[in-house]
Design a protein around this motif. Structure first.
Motif, PDB file in Angstrom:
ATOM      1  N   THR A 575       0.861  -1.192   0.000  1.00  9.47           N
ATOM      2  CA  THR A 575       0.000   0.000   0.000  1.00  9.47           C
ATOM      3  C   THR A 575       0.892   1.235   0.000  1.00  9.47           C
ATOM      4  OG1 THR A 575      -1.662  -1.192   1.278  1.00  9.47           O
ATOM      5  CG2 THR A 575      -1.847   1.208   1.185  1.00  9.47           C
ATOM      6  N   ALA A 576       0.776   2.036  -1.066  1.00  7.40           N
ATOM      7  CA  ALA A 576       1.620   3.222  -1.191  1.00  7.40           C
ATOM      8  C   ALA A 576       1.024   4.395  -0.434  1.00  7.40           C
ATOM      9  CB  ALA A 576       1.782   3.585  -2.656  1.00  7.40           C
ATOM     10  N   GLY A 577       1.876   5.157   0.228  1.00  5.58           N
ATOM     11  CA  GLY A 577       1.486   6.369   0.920  1.00  5.58           C
ATOM     12  C   GLY A 577       2.413   7.494   0.540  1.00  5.58           C
ATOM     13  N   LYS A 578       2.383   8.571   1.282  1.00  5.68           N
ATOM     14  CA  LYS A 578       3.260   9.696   1.011  1.00  5.68           C
ATOM     15  C   LYS A 578       4.668   9.373   1.494  1.00  5.68           C
ATOM     16  CE  LYS A 578       3.585  14.704   1.451  1.00  5.68           C
ATOM     17  NZ  LYS A 578       2.994  15.928   2.048  1.00  5.68           N
ATOM     18  N   THR A 600      14.694  -1.570  -6.768  1.00  5.85           N
ATOM     19  CA  THR A 600      14.119  -0.398  -7.453  1.00  5.85           C
ATOM     20  C   THR A 600      13.690  -0.735  -8.875  1.00  5.85           C
ATOM     21  OG1 THR A 600      16.356   0.294  -8.036  1.00  5.85           O
ATOM     22  CG2 THR A 600      15.371   1.281  -6.060  1.00  5.85           C
ATOM     23  N   SER A 601      13.857  -2.006  -9.267  1.00  9.29           N
ATOM     24  CA  SER A 601      13.298  -2.522 -10.529  1.00  9.29           C
ATOM     25  C   SER A 601      13.043  -4.003 -10.318  1.00  9.29           C
ATOM     26  CB  SER A 601      14.258  -2.297 -11.695  1.00  9.29           C
ATOM     27  OG  SER A 601      15.449  -3.032 -11.516  1.00  9.29           O
ATOM     28  N   LYS A 602      12.102  -4.571 -11.069  1.00  3.72           N
ATOM     29  CA  LYS A 602      11.710  -5.952 -10.829  1.00  3.72           C
ATOM     30  C   LYS A 602      12.885  -6.921 -11.000  1.00  3.72           C
ATOM     31  CE  LYS A 602       8.105  -9.327 -11.854  1.00  3.72           C
ATOM     32  NZ  LYS A 602       6.876  -9.616 -12.624  1.00  3.72           N
ATOM     33  N   GLY A 603      13.707  -6.662 -11.987  1.00  8.49           N
ATOM     34  CA  GLY A 603      14.857  -7.531 -12.218  1.00  8.49           C
ATOM     35  C   GLY A 603      16.131  -7.018 -11.589  1.00  8.49           C
ATOM     36  N   GLY A 604      16.018  -5.999 -10.735  1.00  8.62           N
ATOM     37  CA  GLY A 604      17.202  -5.399 -10.125  1.00  8.62           C
ATOM     38  C   GLY A 604      17.725  -6.191  -8.951  1.00  8.62           C
ATOM     39  N   THR A 605      18.678  -5.597  -8.266  1.00  4.50           N
ATOM     40  CA  THR A 605      19.298  -6.235  -7.113  1.00  4.50           C
ATOM     41  C   THR A 605      18.445  -5.992  -5.866  1.00  4.50           C
ATOM     42  OG1 THR A 605      21.499  -5.922  -8.055  1.00  4.50           O
ATOM     43  CG2 THR A 605      21.362  -6.358  -5.679  1.00  4.50           C
ATOM     44  N   TYR A 606      18.034  -7.070  -5.214  1.00  2.00           N
ATOM     45  CA  TYR A 606      17.220  -6.980  -4.001  1.00  2.00           C
ATOM     46  C   TYR A 606      18.127  -6.987  -2.772  1.00  2.00           C
ATOM     47  CZ  TYR A 606      12.884  -7.702  -6.578  1.00  2.00           C
ATOM     48  OH  TYR A 606      11.814  -7.554  -7.423  1.00  2.00           O
ATOM     49  N   THR A 607      17.820  -6.119  -1.810  1.00  2.00           N
ATOM     50  CA  THR A 607      18.554  -6.072  -0.552  1.00  2.00           C
ATOM     51  C   THR A 607      17.583  -6.225   0.609  1.00  2.00           C
ATOM     52  OG1 THR A 607      18.412  -3.651  -0.525  1.00  2.00           O
ATOM     53  CG2 THR A 607      20.391  -4.617  -1.495  1.00  2.00           C
ATOM     54  N   THR A 623      11.217   7.995  -2.111  1.00  2.20           N
ATOM     55  CA  THR A 623      11.151   9.082  -3.092  1.00  2.20           C
ATOM     56  C   THR A 623       9.783   9.109  -3.761  1.00  2.20           C
ATOM     57  OG1 THR A 623      13.520   8.850  -3.524  1.00  2.20           O
ATOM     58  CG2 THR A 623      12.225  10.050  -5.172  1.00  2.20           C
ATOM     59  N   SER A 624       9.171  10.259  -3.752  1.00  2.00           N
ATOM     60  CA  SER A 624       7.845  10.408  -4.373  1.00  2.00           C
ATOM     61  C   SER A 624       7.894  10.052  -5.853  1.00  2.00           C
ATOM     62  CB  SER A 624       7.347  11.842  -4.203  1.00  2.00           C
ATOM     63  OG  SER A 624       7.156  12.141  -2.840  1.00  2.00           O
ATOM     64  N   LYS A 625       6.800   9.422  -6.319  1.00  2.00           N
ATOM     65  CA  LYS A 625       6.591   9.040  -7.722  1.00  2.00           C
ATOM     66  C   LYS A 625       7.512   7.897  -8.170  1.00  2.00           C
ATOM     67  CE  LYS A 625       3.741  12.512  -7.894  1.00  2.00           C
ATOM     68  NZ  LYS A 625       2.294  12.256  -7.760  1.00  2.00           N
ATOM     69  N   LYS A 626       8.285   7.345  -7.271  1.00  2.00           N
ATOM     70  CA  LYS A 626       9.186   6.249  -7.630  1.00  2.00           C
ATOM     71  C   LYS A 626       8.537   4.913  -7.297  1.00  2.00           C
ATOM     72  CE  LYS A 626      14.005   4.800  -7.244  1.00  2.00           C
ATOM     73  NZ  LYS A 626      15.347   5.124  -6.696  1.00  2.00           N
ATOM     74  N   THR A 627       8.799   3.892  -8.141  1.00  2.91           N
ATOM     75  CA  THR A 627       8.233   2.560  -7.932  1.00  2.91           C
ATOM     76  C   THR A 627       9.246   1.657  -7.246  1.00  2.91           C
ATOM     77  OG1 THR A 627       6.822   2.778  -9.883  1.00  2.91           O
ATOM     78  CG2 THR A 627       7.193   0.551  -9.048  1.00  2.91           C
ATOM     79  N   TYR A 628       8.774   0.916  -6.229  1.00  6.06           N
ATOM     80  CA  TYR A 628       9.621  -0.010  -5.480  1.00  6.06           C
ATOM     81  C   TYR A 628       9.029  -1.422  -5.568  1.00  6.06           C
ATOM     82  CZ  TYR A 628      11.776   4.177  -3.502  1.00  6.06           C
ATOM     83  OH  TYR A 628      12.428   5.367  -3.339  1.00  6.06           O
ATOM     84  N   TYR A 629       9.905  -2.410  -5.481  1.00  4.82           N
ATOM     85  CA  TYR A 629       9.511  -3.813  -5.623  1.00  4.82           C
ATOM     86  C   TYR A 629       9.899  -4.579  -4.351  1.00  4.82           C
ATOM     87  CZ  TYR A 629       9.107  -2.458 -10.508  1.00  4.82           C
ATOM     88  OH  TYR A 629       8.754  -1.834 -11.668  1.00  4.82           O
ATOM     89  N   TYR A 630       8.962  -5.408  -3.857  1.00  6.80           N
ATOM     90  CA  TYR A 630       9.159  -6.084  -2.581  1.00  6.80           C
ATOM     91  C   TYR A 630       8.887  -7.591  -2.698  1.00  6.80           C
ATOM     92  CZ  TYR A 630       8.885  -1.349  -0.693  1.00  6.80           C
ATOM     93  OH  TYR A 630       9.112  -0.022  -0.424  1.00  6.80           O
ATOM     94  N   LYS A 654       3.952   2.246  -6.212  1.00 12.07           N
ATOM     95  CA  LYS A 654       4.448   3.547  -6.636  1.00 12.07           C
ATOM     96  C   LYS A 654       4.143   4.565  -5.551  1.00 12.07           C
ATOM     97  CE  LYS A 654       4.512   6.774 -10.513  1.00 12.07           C
ATOM     98  NZ  LYS A 654       3.977   7.074 -11.858  1.00 12.07           N
ATOM     99  N   VAL A 655       5.189   5.164  -5.008  1.00 17.55           N
ATOM    100  CA  VAL A 655       5.057   6.070  -3.875  1.00 17.55           C
ATOM    101  C   VAL A 655       4.324   7.347  -4.291  1.00 17.55           C
ATOM    102  CG1 VAL A 655       6.332   7.401  -2.141  1.00 17.55           C
ATOM    103  CG2 VAL A 655       7.144   5.137  -2.834  1.00 17.55           C
ATOM    104  N   LYS A 656       3.455   7.836  -3.404  1.00 19.00           N
ATOM    105  CA  LYS A 656       2.702   9.069  -3.676  1.00 19.00           C
ATOM    106  C   LYS A 656       3.546  10.298  -3.404  1.00 19.00           C
ATOM    107  CE  LYS A 656      -1.770   6.975  -2.644  1.00 19.00           C
ATOM    108  NZ  LYS A 656      -2.964   6.998  -1.776  1.00 19.00           N
TER     109      LYS A 656
END
Length: 656
Positions: A575-578, A600-607, A623-630, A654-656
């Motif tokens: 759930t994205a928030g501010k 920070t991308s689906k195929g990127g490096t996960y930490t 960061t606002s408007k940036k998409t994160y993958y979990y 995607k962060v608000k």
């Protein structure tokens, strides 16, 4: 043109008791950079800017107290496919082998990384040079290639217009590297100066241009230079067939412009040693293949003066090692490749300018020696080390001090008429490792000598291991029946015969056999010890106490391990928030906790961002408007060890 003849021998393979290491597992908790255990460096041919291999390391001084730790074959033979002479940087050995630049862990002899060379070396008889995070390697046809030392990615390539064999060591000073090439006895070849800057950071093998070059008839073979702020000093071949024409030169250049500041001409035959500097005498030393030991003074303006010499009685290609008024060089006998024909380590008294004595050897000590002051006593005694260039490639040792007139430590070698003056033997390679040795020894702070010979093995010879000791128990000391030994968190030190200790935690092993009922200890092995002149090494080990759970407890725990490993977290929601994301999921039965990983991308490096016992995680300061993958996985702690389930499906927000 190859200088050395070879005797082809069928070498038997020595069966070593250390072969039992194949039934063990290496400590999986090794640090990210285990090579850092060794902090000292040997970054070029002679280990320092003075080209004078003097060390305070406690190198083994008795055959019974020395031990070959490991021998790793890399490449083959003694030509272009052979391993080159190594250097030591941050606990790693660097050397060329065929068309590879190899980075090898110095404690284990295992290859850590490899880089691609644009060409092989001609005969792999010179080491690379390290400076400021870069490795410089001399290669066939007048080539020098620069690499990033950490990644082994190529940076640039220099190709000399006259070509030639890369048999002269590279010298680094103040942002420049200097090297010479050799084509034939009477052919022109260049000495070059290259800046170390990268012409094009986007390319890896772009052409590097020389800052300046100097051409000489006969060229440069093993004649490495001494470089300083004021001048560069280097010797040349004599430019004639053979090696005793009185036509070689000592050249002195301006390091920035290449202007010839001065030269000493008419020297005796090919100069095939580096120029070494000794601060105590403020003089420069070198030897010639014509059989002369030389020394000069050089002014700050680059003017050469006060030439002194001593006739050695045989050819020498050995860079002098100079200490406390004494110089040490290897000298050939009457037959360069005939055993016991007068080959020797010559000791020169610099106060009297005469030979103090000569310690006889089986083969010609064709390269250069190492001086250890690690045991220096009140009378100034030091130990000096040279390799015989004759199979099996013995490592010789002499004990010397000012005023000494004869060999103090006699070898058990039998030389008719010379048996009372033969240099002692510290180590004799055996079986697959026995071969001609055309390598100058290098050493680390623990007194370990690293070298190669024509068996194509890189080897480590150090102080005999007296014992190993567990100073911190591993994290896991309680086991279930059927578990495997786990050395995570263990701390182990090794006690050496020279009185030093070293952390070997990242290099110990234990059995891969399953833990059994009633077992009360775990055996810890250190597998890096092979043989010395007294025989094969016994396995080196110690133990740590462990507890093994009963059959009933083990059965319950093993079922829980199986269950958690098969688990997969489900119902993951984001759930994205501010400037934040809330991640939630369904709990896994029996789990101790959960790990949340992010990219920070689906195929990127996960930490891993969070370890929690909750079924929710709020990721803030995003960061606002940036998409994160979990993604999320469960774990269960049993006997102090975490056992992990499978990762969930990836969810984005995607962060608000």
């Amino acid at each position: 043109m190859k200088e050395r003849k070879k005797t082809v021998r069928k070498l038997s393979v020595l069966v070593l008791c250390v072969a039992l290491i194949f039934s063990f597992t290496v400590n999986v908790s090794a640090a990210a950079d285990p090579g850092k255990v060794i902090k000292s460096d040997w970054t070029n041919f002679r280990g320092n800017a003075e080209n004078n291999a003097v060390t305070n390391a406690k190198v083994p001084k008795e055959a019974s107290k020395a031990m070959l730790y490991w021998a790793t074959k890399k490449g083959s033979g003694w030509g272009s496919a052979a391993p080159g002479v190594p250097i030591l940087v941050d606990g790693y050995l660097y050397f060329n082998a065929g068309k590879e630049l190899v980075k090898m862990d110095a404690i284990s002899g295992k290859v850590a990384n490899k880089g691609d060379l644009v060409a092989a070396s001609s005969f792999s008889i010179c080491p690379p040079t390290y400076a400021n995070g870069r490795i410089y390697v001399a290669l066939s046809n007048g080539t020098i290639q620069a690499f990033n030392a950490k990644t082994l990615k190529s940076i640039w390539v220099y190709k000399d217009e006259l070509g030639g064999q890369p048999n002269t060591t590279i010298t680094y000073y103040d942002g420049c590297v200097y090297a010479g090439f050799w084509g034939a006895e009477t052919r022109d070849a260049n000495f070059v100066c290259l800046t170390t800057t990268d012409p094009d950071s986007k390319k890896t093998t772009e052409a590097k241009k020389a800052k300046w070059t100097y051409t000489v008839k006969g060229g440069f073979y093993w004649a490495g230079c001494y470089a300083s702020k004021n001048f560069v000093l280097v010797g040349t071949d004599d430019g004639e067939s053979g090696y005793d024409s009185q036509t070689s030169n000592l050249l002195c250049f301006n390091p920035k412009t290449g202007k010839l500041l001065d030269k000493e001409s008419g020297l005796n035959g090919d100069i095939r040693s580096n120029v070494a500097y000794d601060k105590a005498t403020d003089r420069y030393y070198f030897a010639s293949k014509g059989g002369t030991f030389y020394s000069v003074k050089v002014s700050a303006a680059g003017k050469i003066s006060d030439l002194k010499s001593v006739e050695l009685g045989g050819m020498s290609t050995s860079t002098p090692s100079v200490y406390n008024g004494r110089a040490y060089v290897g000298v050939a006998g009457t037959g360069q490749f005939s055993k016991y024909s007068g080959h020797n380590i010559t000791v020169i008294d610099l106060n009297k300018w005469e030979i103090a004595y000569q310690a006889m050897t089986m083969g010609y000590p064709q390269t250069s020696g190492l001086v250890s002051t690690g045991y220096e006593s009140a009378d100034g005694s030091v130990y000096v080390y040279f390799f015989d260039n004759y199979t099996p490639g013995k490592l010789r040792i002499i004990k010397d001090k000012p005023g000494q007139k004869k060999v103090e430590r006699i070898s058990t070698d039998y030389i008719e008429g010379e048996d009372e003056s033969c240099a002692d033997i510290l180590f004799t390679p055996k079986g697959a490792q026995a071969q001609y040795a055309i390598c100058s020894p290098i050493v680390d702070e623990y007194g370990t000598i690293y070298f190669k010979n024509d068996s194509a093995h890189i080897m480590a010879l150090g102080s005999k291991i007296e014992s190993i000791k567990v100073t911190k128990k591993p994290s896991q000391t309680t086991y279930d029946i059927g578990d495997k030994g786990n050395l995570s968190g263990i701390k182990v030190t090794v006690n050496l015969a020279n009185g030093l200790t070293r952390d070997i935690s990242d290099y110990v092993t234990c059995s891969t056999e399953a833990i059994i009922e009633g077992q009360n200890d775990l055996t810890i092995y250190y597998p890096y010890s092979m043989y010395n002149d007294e025989g094969d090494a016994e396995p080196i080990f110690t133990t740590v106490d462990i507890k093994v759970n009963s059959k009933a407890v083990s059965a319950k725990n093993n079922a829980a391990k199986k269950s958690i490993k098969a688990s997969k977290v489900s119902s993951v929601k984001t759930t994205a928030g501010k400037k934040k994301v809330t991640v939630s999921w369904k709990k896994v039965s029996g789990a101790t906790g959960y790990q949340v990983s992010r990219a920070t991308s689906k195929g990127g490096t996960y930490t891993i961002k969070k370890t929690t016992s909750s079924a929710k995680y709020i990721n803030t300061s995003l960061t606002s408007k940036k998409t994160y993958y979990y993604k999320v996985r469960a774990y269960k702690t049993i006997n102090g060890v975490k056992y992990y389930g499978k990762w969930s499906a990836v969810k984005l927000a995607k962060v608000k």
